[in-house]
Design an enzyme around this catalytic site. Sequence first.
Site, short mmCIF file in Angstrom:
data_model
loop_
_atom_site.label_atom_id
_atom_site.label_comp_id
_atom_site.label_asym_id
_atom_site.label_seq_id
_atom_site.Cartn_x
_atom_site.Cartn_y
_atom_site.Cartn_z
N ARG A 23 0.87 -1.18 0.00
CA ARG A 23 0.00 0.00 0.00
C ARG A 23 0.91 1.23 0.00
O ARG A 23 1.78 1.36 0.84
CB ARG A 23 -0.89 -0.04 1.25
CG ARG A 23 -1.81 1.16 1.42
CD ARG A 23 -2.87 1.18 0.33
NE ARG A 23 -3.92 2.12 0.63
CZ ARG A 23 -3.80 3.44 0.54
NH1 ARG A 23 -2.67 3.98 0.14
NH2 ARG A 23 -4.81 4.23 0.82
N GLU A 31 -11.65 4.81 -5.23
CA GLU A 31 -11.89 3.37 -5.13
C GLU A 31 -12.30 2.75 -6.46
O GLU A 31 -13.06 3.33 -7.23
CB GLU A 31 -12.99 3.08 -4.10
CG GLU A 31 -12.67 3.55 -2.69
CD GLU A 31 -11.45 2.87 -2.07
OE1 GLU A 31 -11.04 1.80 -2.55
OE2 GLU A 31 -10.90 3.43 -1.11
N ARG A 77 -1.15 -4.96 5.02
CA ARG A 77 -0.41 -4.55 3.83
C ARG A 77 0.85 -3.80 4.26
O ARG A 77 0.81 -3.03 5.22
CB ARG A 77 -1.27 -3.63 2.96
CG ARG A 77 -2.57 -4.29 2.50
CD ARG A 77 -3.45 -3.35 1.71
NE ARG A 77 -3.90 -2.22 2.52
CZ ARG A 77 -4.84 -1.36 2.13
NH1 ARG A 77 -5.42 -1.49 0.95
NH2 ARG A 77 -5.20 -0.36 2.91
#
Length: 149
Positions: A23, A31, A77
């Site tokens: 990330r 999104e 992440r």
Amino acid sequence: SITHYVDGDTIIINMNGTDETIRFVGIDTPETHKPNTPVQCYGPAAAAATKNFITNAGGKVRLGSDPQSTNRDRYDRLLRYVYLPDGTLLNQKLIETGNAFYYPYFPFTKSSQFSRAQQSAIDAKRGLWGNCTPTPTDQGGYKMEQLAN
């Protein structure tokens, strides 16, 4: 090596035989895959920009951690700066080109330069700043709505 492009701010890399989700530190993109969330304005364009920048640079990236940021987020992440082979910091490049916005969810050392990069993208109406209506969220990011006609 990159095994999958998830969206504009997340990639999956094979590290020593294990897939790790990366990330990008300090940025957020609209999104495209969030459960129960419609695809947001500029999401597909931002995802394509990330893939294009990396592909055009030979498909290789170098990762860097930030001493102020956490190592992983709540989804496990890895939080990283992503550098192209020529040294370009992709996180910042995505902000400058209007494909991402500065996202100070976690503290990180480059936040003032990311904030300045965003201001120049806003002033120039680059990318999502000229094509969407960004609505600030209480987490410090933005929700991207289509421009009203």
